[in-house]
Design an enzyme around this catalytic site. Structure first.
Site, mmCIF file in Angstrom:
data_model
loop_
_atom_site.group_PDB
_atom_site.id
_atom_site.type_symbol
_atom_site.label_atom_id
_atom_site.label_comp_id
_atom_site.label_asym_id
_atom_site.label_seq_id
_atom_site.Cartn_x
_atom_site.Cartn_y
_atom_site.Cartn_z
ATOM 1 N N HIS A 1 40.223 -41.952 -41.125
ATOM 2 C CA HIS A 1 41.052 -42.677 -40.245
ATOM 3 C C HIS A 1 41.909 -41.753 -39.395
ATOM 4 O O HIS A 1 42.607 -40.901 -39.542
ATOM 5 C CB HIS A 1 42.097 -43.414 -41.246
ATOM 6 N N SER B 1 36.613 -41.792 -36.604
ATOM 7 C CA SER B 1 37.227 -42.661 -37.607
ATOM 8 C C SER B 1 36.377 -42.993 -38.705
ATOM 9 O O SER B 1 35.073 -43.361 -38.366
ATOM 10 C CB SER B 1 38.146 -43.688 -37.111
ATOM 11 N N SER C 1 41.149 -48.594 -37.927
ATOM 12 C CA SER C 1 42.229 -47.588 -38.565
ATOM 13 C C SER C 1 42.774 -46.806 -37.410
ATOM 14 O O SER C 1 43.714 -46.021 -37.828
ATOM 15 C CB SER C 1 41.737 -46.867 -39.787
ATOM 16 N N ASP D 1 35.741 -39.469 -45.850
ATOM 17 C CA ASP D 1 36.425 -40.602 -46.436
ATOM 18 C C ASP D 1 35.722 -42.007 -46.581
ATOM 19 O O ASP D 1 35.447 -42.525 -45.540
ATOM 20 C CB ASP D 1 37.664 -40.738 -45.507
ATOM 21 N N GLU E 1 37.590 -37.841 -49.441
ATOM 22 C CA GLU E 1 39.084 -38.395 -49.617
ATOM 23 C C GLU E 1 39.495 -39.538 -50.729
ATOM 24 O O GLU E 1 40.416 -39.416 -51.320
ATOM 25 C CB GLU E 1 39.534 -38.742 -48.234
ATOM 26 N N ASN F 1 39.777 -36.843 -53.975
ATOM 27 C CA ASN F 1 40.769 -38.060 -54.553
ATOM 28 C C ASN F 1 41.321 -37.766 -55.994
ATOM 29 O O ASN F 1 42.535 -38.341 -56.211
ATOM 30 C CB ASN F 1 39.615 -39.318 -54.559
ATOM 31 N N LYS G 1 46.530 -36.174 -55.209
ATOM 32 C CA LYS G 1 45.942 -37.194 -54.092
ATOM 33 C C LYS G 1 46.000 -38.682 -54.897
ATOM 34 O O LYS G 1 46.896 -39.338 -54.468
ATOM 35 C CB LYS G 1 44.744 -36.915 -53.947
ATOM 36 N N ASP H 1 49.011 -40.846 -53.071
ATOM 37 C CA ASP H 1 48.651 -41.605 -52.146
ATOM 38 C C ASP H 1 48.106 -42.864 -52.377
ATOM 39 O O ASP H 1 48.662 -43.787 -51.819
ATOM 40 C CB ASP H 1 47.296 -40.528 -51.282
ATOM 41 N N ASN H 2 47.055 -43.190 -53.184
ATOM 42 C CA ASN H 2 46.760 -44.301 -53.770
ATOM 43 C C ASN H 2 47.920 -45.347 -54.170
ATOM 44 O O ASN H 2 47.787 -46.420 -54.053
ATOM 45 C CB ASN H 2 45.528 -44.286 -54.602
ATOM 46 N N CYS I 1 50.103 -47.017 -51.044
ATOM 47 C CA CYS I 1 50.101 -48.115 -50.902
ATOM 48 C C CYS I 1 51.361 -48.974 -51.143
ATOM 49 O O CYS I 1 51.667 -49.982 -50.605
ATOM 50 C CB CYS I 1 49.060 -48.688 -51.883
ATOM 51 N N HIS J 1 38.570 -49.935 -50.043
ATOM 52 C CA HIS J 1 37.979 -49.294 -48.754
ATOM 53 C C HIS J 1 37.073 -50.041 -48.091
ATOM 54 O O HIS J 1 37.111 -49.830 -46.723
ATOM 55 C CB HIS J 1 37.176 -47.985 -49.312
ATOM 56 N N HIS K 1 49.412 -45.103 -44.626
ATOM 57 C CA HIS K 1 50.548 -44.472 -45.513
ATOM 58 C C HIS K 1 51.412 -43.311 -44.634
ATOM 59 O O HIS K 1 50.871 -42.995 -43.620
ATOM 60 C CB HIS K 1 50.056 -43.398 -46.511
ATOM 61 N N SER L 1 47.960 -35.469 -49.838
ATOM 62 C CA SER L 1 46.490 -35.588 -49.790
ATOM 63 C C SER L 1 45.686 -34.665 -48.889
ATOM 64 O O SER L 1 44.886 -33.904 -49.123
ATOM 65 C CB SER L 1 46.147 -36.950 -49.327
ATOM 66 N N GLN M 1 42.977 -31.549 -49.150
ATOM 67 C CA GLN M 1 41.587 -31.509 -48.121
ATOM 68 C C GLN M 1 41.404 -30.271 -47.577
ATOM 69 O O GLN M 1 40.185 -29.724 -47.654
ATOM 70 C CB GLN M 1 41.801 -32.580 -46.939
HETATM 71 P P1 NAI Z 1 40.536 -47.535 -59.227
HETATM 72 O O1 NAI Z 1 39.258 -47.460 -59.991
HETATM 73 O O2 NAI Z 1 41.897 -46.624 -59.847
HETATM 74 O O3 NAI Z 1 41.183 -48.976 -59.261
HETATM 75 C C1 NAI Z 1 40.443 -50.041 -59.211
HETATM 76 C C2 NAI Z 1 40.660 -51.242 -60.198
HETATM 77 O O4 NAI Z 1 39.987 -52.396 -59.844
HETATM 78 C C3 NAI Z 1 40.075 -50.792 -61.468
HETATM 79 O O5 NAI Z 1 41.255 -50.542 -62.503
HETATM 80 C C4 NAI Z 1 38.976 -51.912 -61.991
HETATM 81 O O6 NAI Z 1 38.881 -51.921 -63.477
HETATM 82 C C5 NAI Z 1 39.493 -52.935 -61.324
HETATM 83 N N1 NAI Z 1 38.146 -53.859 -60.948
HETATM 84 C C6 NAI Z 1 36.987 -53.787 -60.585
HETATM 85 N N2 NAI Z 1 36.400 -54.781 -60.510
HETATM 86 C C7 NAI Z 1 37.299 -55.833 -60.487
HETATM 87 C C8 NAI Z 1 37.349 -57.250 -60.368
HETATM 88 N N3 NAI Z 1 36.127 -57.952 -60.329
HETATM 89 N N4 NAI Z 1 38.366 -57.765 -60.650
HETATM 90 C C9 NAI Z 1 39.540 -57.126 -60.951
HETATM 91 N N5 NAI Z 1 39.648 -56.020 -60.976
HETATM 92 C C10 NAI Z 1 38.403 -55.104 -60.954
HETATM 93 O O7 NAI Z 1 40.512 -47.351 -57.682
HETATM 94 P P2 NAI Z 1 41.623 -47.091 -56.823
HETATM 95 O O8 NAI Z 1 41.771 -45.650 -56.544
HETATM 96 O O9 NAI Z 1 42.696 -47.939 -57.195
HETATM 97 O O10 NAI Z 1 40.896 -47.493 -55.315
HETATM 98 C C11 NAI Z 1 40.708 -48.706 -55.212
HETATM 99 C C12 NAI Z 1 39.897 -48.943 -53.813
HETATM 100 O O11 NAI Z 1 41.087 -48.556 -52.828
HETATM 101 C C13 NAI Z 1 38.792 -47.839 -53.415
HETATM 102 O O12 NAI Z 1 37.812 -48.563 -52.603
HETATM 103 C C14 NAI Z 1 39.385 -47.010 -52.571
HETATM 104 O O13 NAI Z 1 38.715 -46.238 -52.020
HETATM 105 C C15 NAI Z 1 40.485 -47.717 -52.004
HETATM 106 N N6 NAI Z 1 41.678 -46.846 -51.524
HETATM 107 C C16 NAI Z 1 42.370 -47.433 -50.319
HETATM 108 C C17 NAI Z 1 43.541 -46.698 -49.663
HETATM 109 C C18 NAI Z 1 44.107 -47.516 -48.669
HETATM 110 O O14 NAI Z 1 45.201 -46.777 -48.175
HETATM 111 N N7 NAI Z 1 43.770 -48.365 -48.340
HETATM 112 C C19 NAI Z 1 44.023 -45.553 -50.361
HETATM 113 C C20 NAI Z 1 43.338 -45.054 -51.458
HETATM 114 C C21 NAI Z 1 42.351 -45.722 -51.907
#
Ligand code: NAI
Length: 461
Positions: free
Chosen positions: A52, A75, A80, A127, A187, A212, A217, A221-222, A226, A332, A382, A390, A394
């Site tokens: 991003h 990006s 983003s 990322d 990332e 990650n 991180k 960050d996550n 958020c 993501h 963020h 984070s 990196q």
């Molecule tokens: P995580 O693996 O810690 O959490 C995902 C959760 O979703 C897990 O607990 C899993 O059991 C649950 N899950 C899976 N399928 C499901 C379903 N059908 N219904 C309900 N729950 C379900 O992963 P994390 O780190 O929380 O990341 C989640 C996503 O967010 C990833 O795609 C990551 O790349 C992205 N992300 C986005 C950020 C942003 O700023 N927008 C920042 C960091 C990560």
């Protein structure tokens, strides 16, 4: 010819002001500039960044160049980019290809252009894994695999078109590039999933550092990122009164925990869905009702996906939602919500990245960022402070790959705990944290050293 694509280079002055402010909130990155600015451990590194293009990323880029790297950037998401951040980076002489609202075709074209160093790229900072995917898929296609023929989603079609174009223009380019890459640092959770998957299938040709899963991180960050940026995105998109609304957070991993806290902090009544009993129990004990989506789909006001999974909010759910329900994703990729299945409905654009979609019942839903991560599409991602943690990881990962890459076999690695603790330590002073020092006999008693690491590898924080 200018070696960049940005919305408006005149935004650079504004970008520089915001970047100056961001630096005051990014002590980790600034400390690395101080520590390594003279020795320049990244001299000779030619880094392709696919992440991003925000103001915080601009601070990352300027840290990489201060450490001696040549950098080109795209990006990793079509919505983003902060155009003033891209402008300030372009003006500084770093080639950057990123415009907020670029098309999918442009997305892959810009990524391709970020690889076009005169002497070829040798490191990737990714990322979500698109840069890695582009090179590895292209090299497989060059090796004669029929992977470009299979019809797929709009998103995947766009990458194939770009791969074909590059193969026609420069035969053998993907294979040559793949061989020159010494490693990738990744990332985010989704990109890390992709890397482990490649490794399991014996398709990962170089070492990868999973940034990650540094504690400093994903547990910051996550989660805390958020916690700040989810509600920011919903508010900027809709100005809806959050207090009193019923919000459903799908997924209670790191992003889900931060997202639920964000909504609860704004006064929403938050419900959670989960598939994992451990995370479901955590949600319940954090005070959230854990439900199945079908039971709340008609009554809730706000729906947010945080799972990194696909087809979590499906068309049959959206058909049942009440009038003006807000639907968005902070994971993501956009496939958490079945946006493609909404295409034959009536869409009214409210403003950029906010669409009102009429369902067959006559009820309308407000879809944020077409289902792409809304905290970056509808807001500015963020805050700098958490991104500093984070991005300090990196930079350390890039130094590790560039200076010690030969010690690593292809595989996915995590930075050692002493570096994780270092990243945290660099962020304490800015917020006035005073650390207690262990006494020698106390350290002996709990089996650590006075300087740390303070926890065994299996500790989960
Ligand atoms: P995580 O693996 O810690 O959490 C995902 C959760 O979703 C897990 O607990 C899993 O059991 C649950 N899950 C899976 N399928 C499901 C379903 N059908 N219904 C309900 N729950 C379900 O992963 P994390 O780190 O929380 O990341 C989640 C996503 O967010 C990833 O795609 C990551 O790349 C992205 N992300 C986005 C950020 C942003 O700023 N927008 C920042 C960091 C990560």
């Amino acid at each position: 010819m200018t070696d960049y694509v940005v919305k408006d280079i005149a935004l650079a002055a504004y970008g520089r002001k915001e970047l100056d402010i961001a630096e005051t909130e990014m002590p980790g990155l600034m400390a690395l500039r101080e520590e390594y600015g003279t020795s320049k451990p990244l001299a000779g590194a030619r880094i392709v960044g696919s992440l991003h293009m925000t103001i915080q990323t601009a601070a990352l880029i300027e840290t990489l160049t201060a450490l001696g790297a040549d950098v080109r950037w795209a990006s990793c998401n079509i919505f983003s980019t902060q155009d003033h951040a891209a402008a300030v980076i372009a003006e500084s002489g770093v080639p950057v290809f990123a415009v907020k609202g670029q098309s999918l075709t442009e997305h892959w074209d810009y990524l391709d252009r970020s690889f076009q160093f005169a002497d070829g790229a040798n490191l990737i900072l990714d990322d979500g894994g698109d840069a890695t995917l582009y090179i590895l898929l292209g090299a497989r296609a060059e090796a004669g695999e029929d992977i470009l023929a299979v019809p797929t989603s709009e998103e995947e079609e766009a990458i194939k078109v770009q791969i074909k174009k590059r193969m026609e223009e420069s035969p053998g380019w993907f294979t040559k590039t793949r061989e020159a890459i010494v490693g990738v640092s990744e990332e985010t959770t989704t990109g890390v999933h992709r890397l482990y998957d490649l490794f399991r299938k014996d398709l990962l040709p170089f070492p990868a550092i999973n940034v990650n899963d540094s504690v400093t991180k994903s547990k910051f960050d996550n989660k805390y990122g958020c916690k700040e940026s989810l509600v920011d995105g919903i508010r900027r998109a809709t100005d809806v009164m959050m207090a009193g609304k019923v919000a459903v957070v799908c997924g209670y991993g790191d992003v889900g925990k931060g997202s639920a806290a964000s909504l609860a902090g704004a006064g929403a009544r938050v419900k959670v869905t989960e598939v994992d009993p451990i995370c479901a129990l955590q949600a319940a004990m954090d005070g959230f009702e854990v439900v199945v989506l079908e039971d709340v789909v008609e009554t809730a006001d706000i729906f947010i996906t945080t799972t990194g999974n696909k087809d979590v909010i499906r068309i049959e759910h959206m058909r049942e939602m009440k009038d003006m329900a807000i639907v968005g994703n902070i994971g993501h990729f956009d496939n958490e919500i079945q946006v493609a299945n909404l295409k034959n409905h009536k869409w009214t654009s409210v403003k950029e990245q906010v669409d009102m979609i009429e369902m067959p019942s006559g009820n309308r839903i407000l879809l944020l960022s077409e289902g792409r991560l809304l905290n970056l599409g509808n807001a500015t991602g963020h805050p700098s402070f958490v991104m500093s943690a984070s991005f300090t990881n990196q930079v350390l990962a890039q130094i590790e790959l560039w200076t010690k890459g030969e010690d690593y076999k292809p595989g996915v690695y995590i930075l050692p705990k002493h570096l994780d603790e270092k990243v945290a330590r660099l962020h304490l002073e800015r917020i006035g944290v005073k650390l207690t020092e262990l006494k020698k006999d106390q350290a002996d008693y709990i089996g650590v050293t006075v300087e740390g690491p303070f926890k065994p590898e299996h500790y989960r924080y």
